[in-house]
Structures are given as structure tokens and as C-alpha cells.
Write a protein that holds these residues in place. Structure first.
Motif, PDB file in Angstrom:
ATOM      1  N   ALA A 308      67.657  48.825   3.487  1.00  0.00           N
ATOM      2  CA  ALA A 308      66.284  48.892   3.653  1.00  0.00           C
ATOM      3  C   ALA A 308      65.908  47.889   4.876  1.00  0.00           C
ATOM      4  CB  ALA A 308      65.615  48.432   2.466  1.00  0.00           C
ATOM      5  N   ARG A 309      66.440  46.697   4.784  1.00  0.00           N
ATOM      6  CA  ARG A 309      66.127  45.867   5.880  1.00  0.00           C
ATOM      7  C   ARG A 309      66.297  46.225   7.265  1.00  0.00           C
ATOM      8  NH1 ARG A 309      68.936  41.420   4.097  1.00  0.00           N
ATOM      9  NH2 ARG A 309      67.158  41.050   2.445  1.00  0.00           N
ATOM     10  N   GLN A 310      67.518  46.850   7.455  1.00  0.00           N
ATOM     11  CA  GLN A 310      67.973  47.323   8.714  1.00  0.00           C
ATOM     12  C   GLN A 310      67.168  48.394   9.250  1.00  0.00           C
ATOM     13  OE1 GLN A 310      71.937  48.681   7.783  1.00  0.00           O
ATOM     14  NE2 GLN A 310      72.947  46.419   8.292  1.00  0.00           N
ATOM     15  N   LYS A 311      66.610  49.257   8.417  1.00  0.00           N
ATOM     16  CA  LYS A 311      65.631  50.249   8.762  1.00  0.00           C
ATOM     17  C   LYS A 311      64.244  49.889   9.024  1.00  0.00           C
ATOM     18  CE  LYS A 311      67.871  53.708   5.491  1.00  0.00           C
ATOM     19  NZ  LYS A 311      67.832  54.341   4.178  1.00  0.00           N
ATOM     20  N   ILE A 312      63.799  48.895   8.486  1.00  0.00           N
ATOM     21  CA  ILE A 312      62.610  48.221   8.868  1.00  0.00           C
ATOM     22  C   ILE A 312      62.564  47.587  10.113  1.00  0.00           C
ATOM     23  CG2 ILE A 312      60.924  46.556   7.844  1.00  0.00           C
ATOM     24  CD1 ILE A 312      61.753  47.763   5.135  1.00  0.00           C
ATOM     25  N   ALA A 313      64.139  46.723  10.234  1.00  0.00           N
ATOM     26  CA  ALA A 313      63.868  45.978  11.564  1.00  0.00           C
ATOM     27  C   ALA A 313      63.925  47.094  12.578  1.00  0.00           C
ATOM     28  CB  ALA A 313      65.236  45.380  11.463  1.00  0.00           C
ATOM     29  N   ALA A 314      64.411  48.277  12.493  1.00  0.00           N
ATOM     30  CA  ALA A 314      64.622  49.176  13.704  1.00  0.00           C
ATOM     31  C   ALA A 314      63.017  49.633  14.026  1.00  0.00           C
ATOM     32  CB  ALA A 314      65.591  50.209  13.355  1.00  0.00           C
ATOM     33  N   TRP A 315      62.072  49.389  13.113  1.00  0.00           N
ATOM     34  CA  TRP A 315      60.628  50.044  13.319  1.00  0.00           C
ATOM     35  C   TRP A 315      60.262  49.494  14.530  1.00  0.00           C
ATOM     36  CZ3 TRP A 315      57.801  54.010  12.952  1.00  0.00           C
ATOM     37  CH2 TRP A 315      56.308  53.802  12.963  1.00  0.00           C
ATOM     38  N   PRO A 316      59.876  50.148  15.884  1.00  0.00           N
ATOM     39  CA  PRO A 316      59.651  49.573  17.079  1.00  0.00           C
ATOM     40  C   PRO A 316      57.989  49.011  17.190  1.00  0.00           C
ATOM     41  CG  PRO A 316      59.420  51.991  17.065  1.00  0.00           C
ATOM     42  CD  PRO A 316      59.991  51.624  15.860  1.00  0.00           C
ATOM     43  N   GLU A 317      57.223  49.303  16.156  1.00  0.00           N
ATOM     44  CA  GLU A 317      55.851  49.112  16.412  1.00  0.00           C
ATOM     45  C   GLU A 317      55.473  47.740  15.595  1.00  0.00           C
ATOM     46  OE1 GLU A 317      53.384  52.432  15.537  1.00  0.00           O
ATOM     47  OE2 GLU A 317      54.625  53.857  16.493  1.00  0.00           O
ATOM     48  N   GLY A 318      56.335  46.738  15.367  1.00  0.00           N
ATOM     49  CA  GLY A 318      55.995  45.574  14.913  1.00  0.00           C
ATOM     50  C   GLY A 318      55.975  45.586  13.390  1.00  0.00           C
ATOM     51  N   PRO A 319      55.298  44.431  12.872  1.00  0.00           N
ATOM     52  CA  PRO A 319      55.196  44.157  11.383  1.00  0.00           C
ATOM     53  C   PRO A 319      54.691  45.170  10.674  1.00  0.00           C
ATOM     54  CG  PRO A 319      54.420  42.487  12.617  1.00  0.00           C
ATOM     55  CD  PRO A 319      54.490  43.373  13.808  1.00  0.00           C
TER      56      PRO A 319
END
Length: 458
Positions: A308-319
Motif C-alpha cells: 500500500a505504501r508503494q502505491k501511495i508513494a507513486a501517486w503523482p499529485e502529492g499528499p
């Protein structure tokens, strides 16, 4: 007998226009029974219909009405029953059961004592829907039903006094004229804390309608464990996706939220014996396939959190910030703390909002009214994708039970792939029951009719 039901003061409200809480559902069930009812074990028993048959391969239900009176003493007629049922399921009705009754093609009067419900598609669980308080036979003008209780003339108000109704079908009608005080039921609707305190002080015999939100309050009392009863409730408890824009527009991100939550820690923090859930369907039910299980269930909790952390870190639009709509109550606070901790651990900032506020995620906590996989899928699909919605609709329109089962399996797979709902557990439902209510029985409906609590109120 005094019964405290958790909720607002009970009132006889039209289910077509108002969503009913536990006190009002109990009041309607007690004073305006349907064609059939639930008994203490959650099984079907006669209501206003004394018997029924199912013919034409499940496409026709024929009910013979027993002799009965409305609250004002006028006799019940088949024409009146048909008119009430038609209003309850008419287009535009807010009755929560109406979407699951679309298979009803026609309701007709056959004789003054017999009505027929004709179906366009077979529905083997139709009687379980007819037994729900939302399909109680309630006359709006004048307000009233056929029992099994009446509101006593001097007992109206915020805590109505219910008295057994005169039943012309019993062999001893004269004996019914003199009711006994112990047969009366005082129905009180109030907050959980007050209901628990009333029971602890021995001022009530039953507290009904407890949920996860109120469960932690029991730890503050000295109520004997034997008085605390838990139903094996069947239904849904989880987070529905109610916005599909921004971060939650991507299925991989919705999946990240689902796998991040530690369900075992969540349920244990609230009620140690509460079972977590990771899938929408609790069993095969009427599906042609076993329940769909998310792929991440094969991972350990640590592996899920890393993914889950990897997928969220890959989100390009920030927090990422997600608003979570929850009810009030200490159990809901504990629930939020566990969800928030899981989300923060993978890089999501949670924000708790009121149950009716704008949010990205909203809690669904619902007991299933009948045993169909389609109810689970349709209820979980608050805002699902086009493919999943189309599959659920196709299951509703299936012409045969075999085809319905196949389409439900397809819909379950589509919902699992869409990740429109995040299962957390099964509904937690509890009651406080005094020792003298020996007929109280736990059941999957978590429903306890007031005329099935004591032998002298049958």
C-alpha cells in the motif's frame, strides 16, 4: 415489561417516507404486522396471513388472510391489504426494501380472504422481506395496524404502552377482554448510555438495538456477562467508496486503502470476539461461485502495508487526504482510531467527519434483511463502476434462479475487481436481556419481536 430500544422515541411513521430506527421498527412490528412475521429465532411465522402456498415454480405466492381488525376496530379486508402493499413498493417510495421487490409484477385480490402476489422473476426469499417491519400493514389514515399489540389509550406519548390486541381467531375471546398488567410492554427509545443505565438499575427488562458504536459503554457497568447477548448478525460492515475522483479514481489506489487497514487490530480494539471480514459475501448464498477474495489476502499484514505504501508513494499529485464519514459513539471513535492509524502508516492523512457530511469513504453497517448475495452486492455498491453496476442490475433481471446465480457470481467478481467497498467485519449487534425473558433467542436477523420475549405474551 419495560423495553429500551436504542434510538429516538418510537413513532408510527410511514416507511415510504421516513427511514426507521430500532424503536420505531419495533413499534410498527408490534402494532402493524405484515402478512408474515419473524419469530424469536428469526424464522417465518404467520402474521395477518394465516397460511400461504407458492405455486407456478415460485412465480406466485397466494396468501389466505385470517380474521383481523385494524386499530379502530374495523375489519381488515383483502382490498385494503393489497392497496397498502402496492403503496409500499410503488415507484418513488423511500422504503429501503422497495429496490429488492422489483420482481413483483402484480398484487391482486382473489377473494375477500385471499390475495395473490405474482412475480415476473422467482424470488425464494420473498417471505423474509414481507416479514420486515418496513412492510408492516400500516394504515396511514387513520393510523393503525392489526396487532399483535395496540397502543393503550392512556399510554400514548414518547414511551408508548403496548397492550395485547384482541384476536378474534382465538377460542377464548371473552378472556381477552380482561388483559393482565404483566402482558403490557412499555417501549422506550433513548440513547445507549441511558438504556444501559436503566437496565443496570433493574428498571428495564431488555435493551435492544445495540451496535459497535455503543459496545464500549458496557465496560463501564457491572452488568452480569450472562445478561449481555450477541446476535450472529449477517450483513455488511465496511467502508463504501462515495467519491471516485482524485486519488480514489484509480482502482490501485482504492486497493491500497483496502489492504492498508489492519482488520484484526481494528475488531480486537472494540470487541475481542468480533470477527473481521475481508470479502463482501459471507458465504456462497445464492451465487453460483464461492465468494470473491481480494488477492492481497494472501499477504501478511506487513506485506500489505508495504504494498500500500508503494502505491501511495507513486501517486503523482502529492499528499493524500481522505475524509471518513462515521456515526457518533465511543465504538466509532475506536474504529476511527484504528483506521486512521493504518492509513497514516502508509502515507494517507485521514479526517473524520459526521455520518451525513461530504466524504470519500462512508461506513455501511447493515443487517441483511434476507439471504441473497445480490443484497450484499447492491448495498455495497454505493458508487461502483459501470461494469459492476451493470452486472448487479443484470442479476436482478435474471429470468431463472440458475441464471440469477450465474449473474450474481459475475457481479461479485466485478465488485471485487472494482474495489468499490472495503469490508472490515460483520455487523456487531448486542442486547441486554433479563433472566425472565426466556424466549429471547440470538438470530442472524438480530431481530427480537416484543410478542416473542415471554411465554405469556405470545
Amino acid at each position: 415489561m419495560v423495553v429500551s430500544a436504542i434510538g429516538e422515541p418510537p413513532r408510527v411513521a410511514d416507511p415510504r417516507r421516513t427511514l426507521l430506527d430500532t424503536p420505531s421498527r419495533l413499534l410498527i412490528d408490534s402494532t402493524a404486522q405484515g402478512l408474515v412475521r419473524f419469530d424469536a429465532a428469526g424464522q417465518i411465522e404467520p402474521g395477518l396471513a394465516e397460511r400461504w402456498i407458492v405455486i407456478d415454480g415460485g412465480m406466485s405466492y397466494i396468501f389466505r388472510l385470517r380474521e383481523g381488525d385494524w386499530g379502530d376496530g374495523t375489519p381488515v379486508t383483502a382490498d385494503q391489504v393489497v392497496a397498502i402493499l402496492k403503496r409500499q413498493i410503488a415507484p418513488g417510495s423511500r422504503n429501503p426494501l422497495a429496490p429488492f421487490l422489483t420482481a413483483i409484477d402484480e398484487i391482486v385480490v382473489m377473494t375477500p380472504q385471499v390475495i395473490e402476489v405474482r412475480l415476473a422473476r422467482p424470488r425464494p426469499d420473498l417471505l423474509k422481506l414481507f416479514a420486515q417491519p418496513e412492510l408492516g400493514l400500516l394504515r396511514v389514515t387513520p393510523t393503525g395496524g392489526s396487532g399483535p399489540f395496540r397502543v393503550a389509550p392512556h399510554g400514548r406519548g414518547r414511551a408508548p404502552l403496548l397492550r395485547p390486541a384482541f384476536d378474534p381467531n382465538q377460542a377464548d375471546p371473552e378472556d381477552q377482554r380482561a388483559t393482565k398488567p404483566e402482558e403490557d410492554v412499555r417501549l422506550i427509545g433513548e440513547r445507549a448510555a441511558r438504556a444501559i443505565a436503566r437496565f443496570a438499575n433493574r428498571d428495564s427488562d431488555l435493551v435492544s438495538g445495540g451496535s459497535f458504536a455503543d459496545w464500549p459503554l458496557l465496560a463501564t457497568t457491572r452488568i452480569a456477562p450472562g445478561n449481555v447477548r450477541i446476535d450472529p448478525a449477517a450483513g455488511l460492515f465496511g467502508l463504501a467508496i462515495v467519491r471516485r475522483d482524485g486519488f480514489l479514481a484509480e482502482v490501485t489506489n482504492r486497493e491500497a486503502v483496502a489492504e492498508a487497514i489492519d482488520r484484526t487490530a481494528l475488531t480486537t480494539a472494540i470487541a475481542p470476539a468480533w470477527d473481521p471480514a475481508d470479502r463482501i459475501l459471507p458465504d456462497i448464498l445464492d451465487s453460483a461461485a464461492l465468494p470473491q477474495v481480494p488477492a492481497w489476502t494472501l499477504l501478511t499484514q506487513d506485506e500489505r502495508r508495504i504494498a500500500a505504501r508503494q502505491k501511495i508513494a507513486a501517486w503523482p499529485e502529492g499528499p493524500v487526504t481522505l475524509r471518513i464519514a462515521l456515526p457518533n459513539g465511543p465504538g466509532a471513535t475506536l474504529l476511527y482510531a484504528q483506521i486512521a492509524g493504518s492509513l497514516i502508516a502508509v502515507g494517507i492523512t485521514p479526517q473524520r467527519v459526521e455520518a451525513d457530511a461530504d466524504a470519500e469513504l462512508a461506513l455501511i453497517d447493515a443487517v441483511a434483511p434476507y439471504d441473497s448475495a445480490r443484497w450484499y452486492l447492491a448495498t455495497a455498491c454505493v458508487l461502483c463502476g459501470e461494469t459492476a453496476q451493470a452486472a448487479i442490475d443484470a442479476a436482478r433481471e435474471a429470468p431463472t434462479l440458475a441464471e440469477r446465480a450465474r449473474r450474481i457470481a459475475v457481479a461479485d467478481a466485478a465488485m471485487n475487481a472494482d474495489v468499490a467497498f472495503i469490508p472490515l467485519a460483520r455487523p456487531l449487534r448486542w442486547s441486554l436481556v433479563s433472566a425472565r425473558l426466556q424466549q429471547w433467542q440470538p438470530n442472524t436477523r438480530a431481530w427480537h419481536p416484543l410478542n416473542r420475549l415471554r411465554a405469556d405474551t405470545n
